[in-house]
Write a protein that holds these residues in place. Structure first.
Motif, PDB file in Angstrom:
ATOM      1  N   LEU A 118      67.152  42.415  79.045  1.00 60.26           N
ATOM      2  CA  LEU A 118      67.079  43.757  79.599  1.00 60.26           C
ATOM      3  C   LEU A 118      66.035  43.855  80.704  1.00 60.26           C
ATOM      4  O   LEU A 118      66.246  44.517  81.725  1.00 60.26           O
ATOM      5  CB  LEU A 118      66.757  44.763  78.484  1.00 60.26           C
ATOM      6  CG  LEU A 118      67.857  44.986  77.441  1.00 60.26           C
ATOM      7  CD1 LEU A 118      67.372  45.945  76.352  1.00 60.26           C
ATOM      8  CD2 LEU A 118      69.110  45.553  78.092  1.00 60.26           C
ATOM      9  N   LEU A 119      64.912  43.180  80.516  1.00 61.55           N
ATOM     10  CA  LEU A 119      63.859  43.210  81.530  1.00 61.55           C
ATOM     11  C   LEU A 119      64.316  42.522  82.809  1.00 61.55           C
ATOM     12  O   LEU A 119      64.064  43.027  83.923  1.00 61.55           O
ATOM     13  CB  LEU A 119      62.604  42.530  80.972  1.00 61.55           C
ATOM     14  CG  LEU A 119      61.351  42.590  81.858  1.00 61.55           C
ATOM     15  CD1 LEU A 119      60.940  44.035  82.097  1.00 61.55           C
ATOM     16  CD2 LEU A 119      60.209  41.807  81.224  1.00 61.55           C
ATOM     17  N   VAL A 120      65.012  41.388  82.669  1.00 58.74           N
ATOM     18  CA  VAL A 120      65.522  40.693  83.852  1.00 58.74           C
ATOM     19  C   VAL A 120      66.541  41.555  84.593  1.00 58.74           C
ATOM     20  O   VAL A 120      66.522  41.657  85.839  1.00 58.74           O
ATOM     21  CB  VAL A 120      66.140  39.338  83.441  1.00 58.74           C
ATOM     22  CG1 VAL A 120      66.891  38.708  84.607  1.00 58.74           C
ATOM     23  CG2 VAL A 120      65.060  38.396  82.939  1.00 58.74           C
ATOM     24  N   LEU A 121      67.453  42.196  83.843  1.00 56.68           N
ATOM     25  CA  LEU A 121      68.446  43.077  84.473  1.00 56.68           C
ATOM     26  C   LEU A 121      67.783  44.260  85.157  1.00 56.68           C
ATOM     27  O   LEU A 121      68.214  44.698  86.237  1.00 56.68           O
ATOM     28  CB  LEU A 121      69.441  43.561  83.420  1.00 56.68           C
ATOM     29  CG  LEU A 121      70.387  42.502  82.841  1.00 56.68           C
ATOM     30  CD1 LEU A 121      71.230  43.099  81.725  1.00 56.68           C
ATOM     31  CD2 LEU A 121      71.289  41.937  83.932  1.00 56.68           C
ATOM     32  N   PHE A 122      66.734  44.804  84.539  1.00 58.26           N
ATOM     33  CA  PHE A 122      66.026  45.946  85.118  1.00 58.26           C
ATOM     34  C   PHE A 122      65.362  45.560  86.437  1.00 58.26           C
ATOM     35  O   PHE A 122      65.452  46.282  87.436  1.00 58.26           O
ATOM     36  CB  PHE A 122      64.991  46.458  84.122  1.00 58.26           C
ATOM     37  CG  PHE A 122      64.266  47.683  84.560  1.00 58.26           C
ATOM     38  CD1 PHE A 122      64.890  48.913  84.561  1.00 58.26           C
ATOM     39  CD2 PHE A 122      62.949  47.611  84.985  1.00 58.26           C
ATOM     40  CE1 PHE A 122      64.228  50.052  84.981  1.00 58.26           C
ATOM     41  CE2 PHE A 122      62.273  48.738  85.408  1.00 58.26           C
ATOM     42  CZ  PHE A 122      62.915  49.969  85.399  1.00 58.26           C
ATOM     43  N   ILE A 123      64.696  44.400  86.449  1.00 60.82           N
ATOM     44  CA  ILE A 123      64.041  43.944  87.676  1.00 60.82           C
ATOM     45  C   ILE A 123      65.076  43.612  88.754  1.00 60.82           C
ATOM     46  O   ILE A 123      64.899  43.924  89.942  1.00 60.82           O
ATOM     47  CB  ILE A 123      63.157  42.711  87.369  1.00 60.82           C
ATOM     48  CG1 ILE A 123      62.017  43.112  86.419  1.00 60.82           C
ATOM     49  CG2 ILE A 123      62.599  42.109  88.648  1.00 60.82           C
ATOM     50  CD1 ILE A 123      61.188  41.940  85.930  1.00 60.82           C
ATOM     51  N   TRP A 124      66.188  42.984  88.340  1.00 65.01           N
ATOM     52  CA  TRP A 124      67.245  42.649  89.297  1.00 65.01           C
ATOM     53  C   TRP A 124      67.852  43.902  89.921  1.00 65.01           C
ATOM     54  O   TRP A 124      68.225  43.912  91.100  1.00 65.01           O
ATOM     55  CB  TRP A 124      68.315  41.827  88.591  1.00 65.01           C
ATOM     56  CG  TRP A 124      69.489  41.503  89.461  1.00 65.01           C
ATOM     57  CD1 TRP A 124      69.516  40.667  90.545  1.00 65.01           C
ATOM     58  CD2 TRP A 124      70.813  42.019  89.334  1.00 65.01           C
ATOM     59  NE1 TRP A 124      70.775  40.627  91.096  1.00 65.01           N
ATOM     60  CE2 TRP A 124      71.589  41.457  90.369  1.00 65.01           C
ATOM     61  CE3 TRP A 124      71.415  42.898  88.434  1.00 65.01           C
ATOM     62  CZ2 TRP A 124      72.926  41.733  90.525  1.00 65.01           C
ATOM     63  CZ3 TRP A 124      72.761  43.176  88.594  1.00 65.01           C
ATOM     64  CH2 TRP A 124      73.504  42.607  89.627  1.00 65.01           C
ATOM     65  N   SER A 125      67.957  44.982  89.145  1.00 58.56           N
ATOM     66  CA  SER A 125      68.518  46.231  89.663  1.00 58.56           C
ATOM     67  C   SER A 125      67.655  46.807  90.777  1.00 58.56           C
ATOM     68  O   SER A 125      68.170  47.481  91.683  1.00 58.56           O
ATOM     69  CB  SER A 125      68.656  47.255  88.526  1.00 58.56           C
ATOM     70  OG  SER A 125      69.516  46.784  87.523  1.00 58.56           O
ATOM     71  N   PHE A 126      66.363  46.559  90.733  1.00 53.46           N
ATOM     72  CA  PHE A 126      65.479  47.087  91.759  1.00 53.46           C
ATOM     73  C   PHE A 126      65.723  46.437  93.121  1.00 53.46           C
ATOM     74  O   PHE A 126      65.301  46.975  94.144  1.00 53.46           O
ATOM     75  CB  PHE A 126      64.013  46.893  91.344  1.00 53.46           C
ATOM     76  CG  PHE A 126      63.442  48.058  90.615  1.00 53.46           C
ATOM     77  CD1 PHE A 126      63.050  49.195  91.290  1.00 53.46           C
ATOM     78  CD2 PHE A 126      63.311  48.021  89.234  1.00 53.46           C
ATOM     79  CE1 PHE A 126      62.520  50.278  90.611  1.00 53.46           C
ATOM     80  CE2 PHE A 126      62.799  49.096  88.539  1.00 53.46           C
ATOM     81  CZ  PHE A 126      62.400  50.241  89.230  1.00 53.46           C
ATOM     82  N   THR A 127      66.389  45.285  93.152  1.00 56.37           N
ATOM     83  CA  THR A 127      66.664  44.641  94.439  1.00 56.37           C
ATOM     84  C   THR A 127      67.640  45.450  95.287  1.00 56.37           C
ATOM     85  O   THR A 127      67.735  45.233  96.495  1.00 56.37           O
ATOM     86  CB  THR A 127      67.236  43.233  94.203  1.00 56.37           C
ATOM     87  OG1 THR A 127      68.458  43.324  93.433  1.00 56.37           O
ATOM     88  CG2 THR A 127      66.245  42.357  93.443  1.00 56.37           C
TER      89      THR A 127
END
Length: 268
Positions: free
Chosen positions: A25-34
Motif C-alpha cells: 500500500l505504501l509503494v502504491l501510495f508513493i507511486w500515485s504521487f508521480t
C-alpha cells in the motif's frame, strides 16, 4: 491463566502478512504521487480558480432569481425532471431484468445471460451513452432522459436481484399450502417483502441521477450543465457562481429528503 497464555501463544502471527500489505500500500501510495505535476499548473490556471471563487462569492443575482427559461431555477427544474423521468423508466425496465437475473426464480443459464447483459450495460460510462443518444435524438433533455434510464438499469437491477434472492420463501410455501393463487402469492407474499427495499433503492438512484443529469448537460443532453460550460468558456464567472450555488442548494435539499425517506422505509 495457563490456558489463556497457551491460546495466545498458539494464535497465528499476522505480523508478516500485515508488513507485506502495508509495504504494498505504501509503494502504491508513493507511486500515485508521480501523477501529480504542479509544474503543469500555469499562472492563468490559478487566476481562473480565483475567478471561480470570486464568482461564487459575487454571483449574478438576476440569473439566480429570474424564472425565465434562461434562469437558474428553470434549469434546475429541468435537471430534476430529467433525473426523475429517467429514474422511473430505468426502474420499470430494471424490475423484470432483476427477476430474470435471480437464480432462485429462473434457471441458472437464463440468470447468467441476463447478468452478463447487465454487466455490459454498467460497463459503458454515462457520458458515452449521452453522446450516443445525442446522435440519435439530437441535443436536448430527451437524450438526457434516455441516458439516465439506461444507466439506471444496470445498478438498480443488480440491487434488486440481491433483494429478490433474499426473499423468505417459507411464506410462499405456507400460502401455497392454504390454496392461494399465484396472484395472491405475488400480492401478499412477494410485494410486501420487496416494496420497501425497491423503493429505497430507487430513491438512492434518483439522488445519484440528479448529479448525472447535471454532468450530462456538458455534452448537450439538457439540464444545467450546458449553461455552466458555456458560461465558463465565456469567462462569465458571476454566472458560473450563480449556477454552482443553485446546483449546491438543489443537491443538499434532495440529499436531505432522500435520506429521510430512505431512513423511514428501512425502519418501516
Amino acid at each position: 491463566m495457563d490456558t489463556i497464555e497457551k491460546q495466545l501463544s498458539a494464535s497465528p502471527n499476522n505480523r508478516r502478512y500485515l508488513l507485506v500489505v502495508t509495504t504494498i500500500l505504501l509503494v502504491l501510495f508513493i507511486w500515485s504521487f508521480t501523477a501529480i505535476n504542479l509544474q503543469n499548473v500555469e499562472e492563468s490556471g490559478w487566476k481562473i480558480a480565483t475567478s471561480i471563487l470570486s464568482g461564487i462569492v459575487h454571483p449574478d443575482l438576476d440569473l439566480l432569481l429570474t424564472f425565465t427559461t434562461q434562469g437558474v431555477p428553470y434549469l434546475l427544474v429541468e435537471t430534476i425532471a430529467i433525473a426523475f423521468l429517467g429514474t422511473i423508466i430505468g426502474s420499470i425496465l430494471a424490475i423484470p431484468l432483476a427477476f430474470l437475473s435471480a437464480s432462485n426464480v429462473v434457471p441458472s443459464p437464463v440468470a447468467w445471460v441476463t447478468r452478463l447483459l447487465l454487466i455490459m450495460i454498467r460497463t459503458v460510462p454515462a457520458l458515452v451513452y449521452g453522446l450516443m443518444f445525442i446522435r440519435v435524438t439530437g441535443p436536448g433533455p430527451f437524450a438526457g432522459v434516455l441516458t439516465i434510464a439506461l444507466v439506471s438499469i444496470g445498478m438498480l437491477a443488480k440491487l434488486f436481484v440481491d433483494a429478490i434472492e433474499d426473499l423468505d420463501t417459507s411464506i410462499l410455501e405456507s400460502m401455497t399450502s392454504i390454496g392461494c393463487t399465484t396472484f395472491e402469492k405475488i400480492r401478499f407474499g412477494i410485494v410486501p417483502q420487496l416494496f420497501s427495499m425497491f423503493l429505497s433503492t430507487i430513491i438512492y438512484r434518483f439522488d445519484m441521477n440528479l448529479r448525472e443529469a447535471s454532468v450530462l448537460g456538458l455534452v448537450g443532453a439538457g439540464g444545467i450543465g450546458a449553461p455552466l460550460i458555456f458560461a465558463m468558456n465565456s469567462y462569465r464567472w458571476n454566472e458560473v457562481g450563480s449556477i454552482l450555488i443553485g446546483l449546491v442548494i438543489l443537491i443538499l435539499i434532495v440529499e436531505l429528503l432522500s435520506n429521510n425517506l430512505r431512513g423511514k422505509l428501512v425502519r418501516g
